[in-house]
Design a protein around this motif. Structure first.
Motif: not given
Length: 286
Positions: A25-29, A58-62, A129-137, A153-158
């Protein structure tokens, strides 16, 4: 143990997801880690021990979940996507110290969840963490003052550069100062975009936020200080005198507060430290 390497094998992952009718899901990043060296490093970095607990988001597939389970006494993973618990039931089979909570971490009562699931254990947060919601989380975790020792946490490098920037530098933003108020931030290592399935368009980085017992400065009204910070960085090219006036304060009030706090009337938000924003907040109150 023998299935662990397979969780980073692309062929196995595709077969696993096909069997469960899962589509990214692109929506869920959703970008699942396939680099086998990353999750062990993250699990070690979060400080998990047999006497501690880990909250994963957000464990994904674990993949990371399994590494955490091998180190921590208890792992609780919160997953938003209701399609993934059946997948996790397969990939985490035999991991008796892992439980999955299906829900939105931004809406769950995480403090109550931690009390209920971990008891008196020290608890850390570890997540990709999904990139689109990093800061809110991240801000939710910090502002809620959850009883956690740290957040790895892993986040976008920027985003990592911004979250871990030194106040007063060009990379610093409103979120930089907010994070600094609650935690000590450091970048641990970078992760290339090819480490994920599907591969995102940017590289990532793993950061660690060590939660402070006490803030590094005192301020009478935290809410007002953060409103000033957001207003200042919202128009960072303007001087604070102009950006705060635009935000609704009178120019006379801002000028007087800057003078009281010992801040230049031509200063911009990016030039101020957290302590200076605290002094400015207290001066505007007066």
């Amino acid at each position: 143990m023998e299935t662990q390497p397979r969780l980073t094998d692309i062929g196995y992952i595709r077969d696993l997801l096909d069997r469960h009718g899962f589509h990214f899901s692109k929506k869920l990043g959703q970008n699942f880690l396939v680099n086998p060296s990353v999750c062990p490093r993250m699990a070690e970095a979060c400080g998990a021990t047999p006497d501690s607990g880990v909250l994963e988001i957000g464990p994904g597939i674990g993949v990371l979940t399994r590494e955490l389970a091998q180190r921590a006494g208890q792992v609780v993973a919160v997953e938003l996507d209701d399609r993934l618990p059946p997948v996790l039931a397969e990939t985490l089979a035999g991991q008796d110290n892992v439980s999955i909570v299906q829900g939105d971490c931004l809406k769950l009562d995480l403090a109550a969840l931690i009390r209920e699931r971990f008891g008196d254990r020290p608890v850390a947060v570890c997540a990709n963490l999904p990139y689109y919601i990093t800061s809110p989380i991240i801000m939710m975790l910090l502002e809620s003052r959850l009883p956690v020792t740290g957040i790895t946490v892993m986040v976008q490098k920027e985003a990592a550069q911004r979250l871990c920037a030194l106040p007063g530098t060009r990379q610093a933003g409103a979120v930089t100062l907010a994070v600094q108020y609650y935690a000590e931030a450091e970048t641990l290592f970078t992760v290339s975009r090819g480490s994920f399935l599907p591969a995102p368009n940017v590289d990532s980085a793993v950061i660690r936020l060590t939660v402070r017992r006490e803030p590094p400065c005192t301020v009478r009204d935290e809410g007002r200080m953060f409103r000033l910070i957001r207003a200042g960085f919202g128009q960072r090219r303007k001087t604070l005198l102009n950006s705060l006036t635009t935000a609704g304060y009178s120019k006379e009030t801002v000028a007087a507060a800057l003078a009281t706090a010992g801040i230049s009337p031509t200063a911009r938000a990016e030039e101020l430290t957290l302590e200076q924003f605290a002094a400015l907040s207290d001066a505007i109150e007066g």
